[in-house]
Design a protein around this motif. Structure first.
Motif, mmCIF file in Angstrom:
data_model
loop_
_atom_site.group_PDB
_atom_site.id
_atom_site.type_symbol
_atom_site.label_atom_id
_atom_site.label_comp_id
_atom_site.label_asym_id
_atom_site.label_seq_id
_atom_site.Cartn_x
_atom_site.Cartn_y
_atom_site.Cartn_z
ATOM 1 N N ASN A 44 -7.533 32.671 3.738
ATOM 2 C CA ASN A 44 -8.816 33.103 4.305
ATOM 3 C C ASN A 44 -9.717 31.932 4.679
ATOM 4 O O ASN A 44 -10.324 31.919 5.759
ATOM 5 C CB ASN A 44 -9.523 34.018 3.297
ATOM 6 C CG ASN A 44 -8.909 35.403 3.291
ATOM 7 O OD1 ASN A 44 -7.774 35.583 3.760
ATOM 8 N ND2 ASN A 44 -9.642 36.389 2.794
ATOM 9 N N SER A 72 2.354 37.999 6.501
ATOM 10 C CA SER A 72 2.077 39.336 5.965
ATOM 11 C C SER A 72 0.591 39.649 6.119
ATOM 12 O O SER A 72 -0.238 38.763 6.303
ATOM 13 C CB SER A 72 2.444 39.378 4.480
ATOM 14 O OG SER A 72 1.712 38.386 3.783
ATOM 15 N N GLY A 73 0.282 40.933 6.007
ATOM 16 C CA GLY A 73 -1.107 41.382 6.104
ATOM 17 C C GLY A 73 -1.369 42.462 5.069
ATOM 18 O O GLY A 73 -0.447 43.197 4.689
ATOM 19 N N VAL A 74 -2.615 42.560 4.644
ATOM 20 C CA VAL A 74 -2.964 43.455 3.536
ATOM 21 C C VAL A 74 -2.854 44.929 3.952
ATOM 22 O O VAL A 74 -2.778 45.819 3.116
ATOM 23 C CB VAL A 74 -4.389 43.130 3.040
ATOM 24 C CG1 VAL A 74 -5.446 43.648 3.998
ATOM 25 C CG2 VAL A 74 -4.602 43.658 1.638
#
Ligand code: DON
Length: 562
Positions: free
Chosen positions: A241, A377-379
């Motif tokens: 982030n 990857s993504g949440v």
């Protein structure tokens, strides 16, 4: 007794003169072409060849047969590169009484896109046997579908809305071949899957050196939203982030997303954006920390950048459109379905490097080890996977493991690389062979048989050793059921015969189409030394006394010969 010693050569020459295109066609269709060529005294056009290939001897091609055959190559009728062809087909079919196209009408429809269509039907795309590859993908999809476990993310309330049963996989090859399975039309937010894309755009706009004045290139080894900088007081990399927020300050507009996706679905979830902003305390903390450490370019308004960061996380895609984004990365920055250059080679190289080392957070090391491909990857449950120079894949299933990666997505990626030689280091020489879908099954098999039998024919033991080392099937046969041992025995190559028997342990008594064994060949062509080797080997490894009536022709002849 027929001894076809020379057949292989004629077959090999045919296959090696590039005529394999015809060889792989049904005899009826290419003999029609050849006949047609002789009669007219001119070479058939590509449109004619395509017509004969699809018509299979009929005078007309029903439009649905053409589109069905097209889809089997992996191309979609909605592919922007086929726009003219499809429009002409639609108009032309209306002028027919039976919805079928004769050679003239067919040529009219295909001529504007004939190069792409010829590539497709000649199986010249990166995945030639696309249907069997897709069957494998569907099997992997079903296996992962049956997995349970993981938790749907809920720290951003909007994400908690998605069902844990949702599961989709979509792929797009660098030639624009498409396959989808599962909930591939359901929109979802890219979340962290957007990070490599915006990093790519930043490098495309500013170059590697400028971007990395602000952001590092090292895996952090920490959770994606850890309030932590490297020893230079920079974010570790653009995939966490902190790095993504700084990266956001380096880009301006986002029309790149549409170009990356080949103008397929790219939306925006305002609900997710609001939800992100309302639950974004951690990201605000990161933002203020970055501001305090002067991580942004001069004059940056941190709160606006955070807003932009939340908006980018809230970009909506489907698996289908996201697979085109991944394929654009796999294709060196060119979108496969529009042909448009979207990203510079430098930005693609840098992006894939950091996806490979940092894309899967604390699982990045294991992913690089087991899967060996660049991924992010993504949440929301997405995994953007790139098989460089082959394809892009988007897997999506909301339940996440404890490291924040999609449970089903990880399983699918792991199984994909177990099946196909896609791992970054699967291309090592002498490596055990996996499925290579970039080779057409028949094509690979044909070449493998030809190489093996020609090595036996020429007595090239070192080539045979290389083949054996690369785990080639040393007993494979050509269409007359001839083996390398047959050919070596017929040519009298004693060393090859010995290598095949003693090192490769091949069957010493295979029979070809005419019932000949290698011993028959050696006896017929008078190679006494080979006869002795075969006989001694046979005696040593099948010592039971033969009763006489089960003797092969060779052994009967042999009694007279020795
Ligand atoms: O900023 C966040 O926390 C989310 N919008 C994105 C995080 C994310 O996708 C982490 N991926 N595993």
């Amino acid at each position: 007794m027929f001894f076809p010693k020379t057949r292989l050569i004629s077959y090999g020459l045919l296959a090696s003169t590039g005529a394999e295109t015809f060889v792989s066609q049904p005899r009826s269709s290419w003999s029609v072409c050849l006949g047609w060529r002789r009669k007219a005294g001119i070479l058939p056009s590509l449109e004619d060849l395509l017509f004969y290939t699809i018509a299979e001897g009929q005078e007309k091609i029903p439009a649905h047969k053409f589109t069905t055959a097209l889809k089997a190559t992996g191309l979609r009728t909605g592919d922007p590169r086929l726009k003219e062809c499809m429009e002409m087909l639609k108009v032309t079919v209306k002028t027919t009484s039976d919805g079928a196209l004769d050679r003239h009408l067919f040529k009219k429809c295909v001529q504007s896109n004939i190069v792409l269509l010829t590539q497709a039907f000649r199986k010249k795309f990166v995945i030639p046997d696309f249907q069997s590859f897709c069957a494998h993908m569907d099997e992997l999809y079903v296996k992962a579908k049956n997995m349970s476990g993981g938790q749907v993310a809920d720290y951003i309330p909007q994400l908690a809305r998605f069902s844990p049963d949702l599961w989709a996989v979509a792929l797009c090859t660098v030639d624009g071949q498409r396959h989808t399975v599962g909930d591939t039309k359901v929109p979802f937010c890219l979340q962290s899957c957007v990070k490599p894309l915006k990093y790519a755009i930043a490098v495309h706009d500013h170059g590697t050196e400028y971007v990395h004045r602000f952001i590092g290139k090292e895996p952090s080894g920490l959770r994606f939203n850890k309030l932590f900088l490297n020893e230079e007081d920079k974010p570790h990399n653009p995939m966490v982030n902190a790095g993504a927020i700084v990266c956001t300050s380096l880009i301006k507009v986002m029309n790149f997303m549409n170009k990356l996706a080949g103008n397929e679905y790219v939306g925006f979830s305002n609900a997710t954006f609001q939800s992100e902003r309302e639950s974004g305390d951690r990201n605000f903390a990161i933002g203020y920390y970055l501001k305090e450490k002067k991580c942004f370019p001069e004059g940056t308004d941190m709160t606006s950048i955070l807003d932009f960061y939340f908006q980018l996380c809230s970009i909506e895609v489907t698996c289908e459109s996201a697979s085109v984004m991944a394929a654009t990365l796999a294709n060196g920055g060119f979108c496969p379905i529009t042909g448009e250059r979207v990203l510079s080679p430098e930005s693609v190289r840098d992006t894939l490097s950091l996806m490979h080392s940092c894309g899967m957070y604390d699982f990045s090391g294991q992913f690089a080890f087991h899967v060996g491909l660049p991924a992010k990857s993504g949440v929301a449950g997405g995994i953007l996977l790139v098989v460089p120079n082959v394809m892009g894949i988007m897997c999506w299933s909301p339940p996440l493991d404890k490291l924040g990666n999609s449970v089903r997505g990880i399983q699918f990626c792991t199984d994909l690389v177990s099946l196909c030689n896609f791992h970054n280091y699967d291309n090592l020489r002498h490596f055990a062979k996996k499925l290579d879908p970039r080779r057409e099954g028949g094509d690979q098999r044909v070449k493998s048989v030809i190489n093996l039998l020609f090595a036996a024919y020429t007595g090239d033991v070192s080539a045979l050793r290389r083949f054996a080392l690369s785990s080639m099937d040393m007993e494979q046969r050509d269409y007359d059921s001839r083996t390398a041992l047959h050919v070596a025995a017929a040519e009298g190559h004693a060393e090859v015969v010995r290598f095949l028997l003693e090192a490769c342990k091949v069957n010493p008594v295979p029979k070809d189409r005419w019932g000949n064994t290698p011993m028959d060949e050696a006896v017929h062509f008078g190679h006494h030394d080979v006869v002795t080797i075969l006989r001694d080997y046979h005696t040593q490894y099948s010592p039971q006394e033969s009763t006489g009536d089960d003797k092969t022709n060779a052994e009967k002849n042999l009694d007279g010969m020795l």
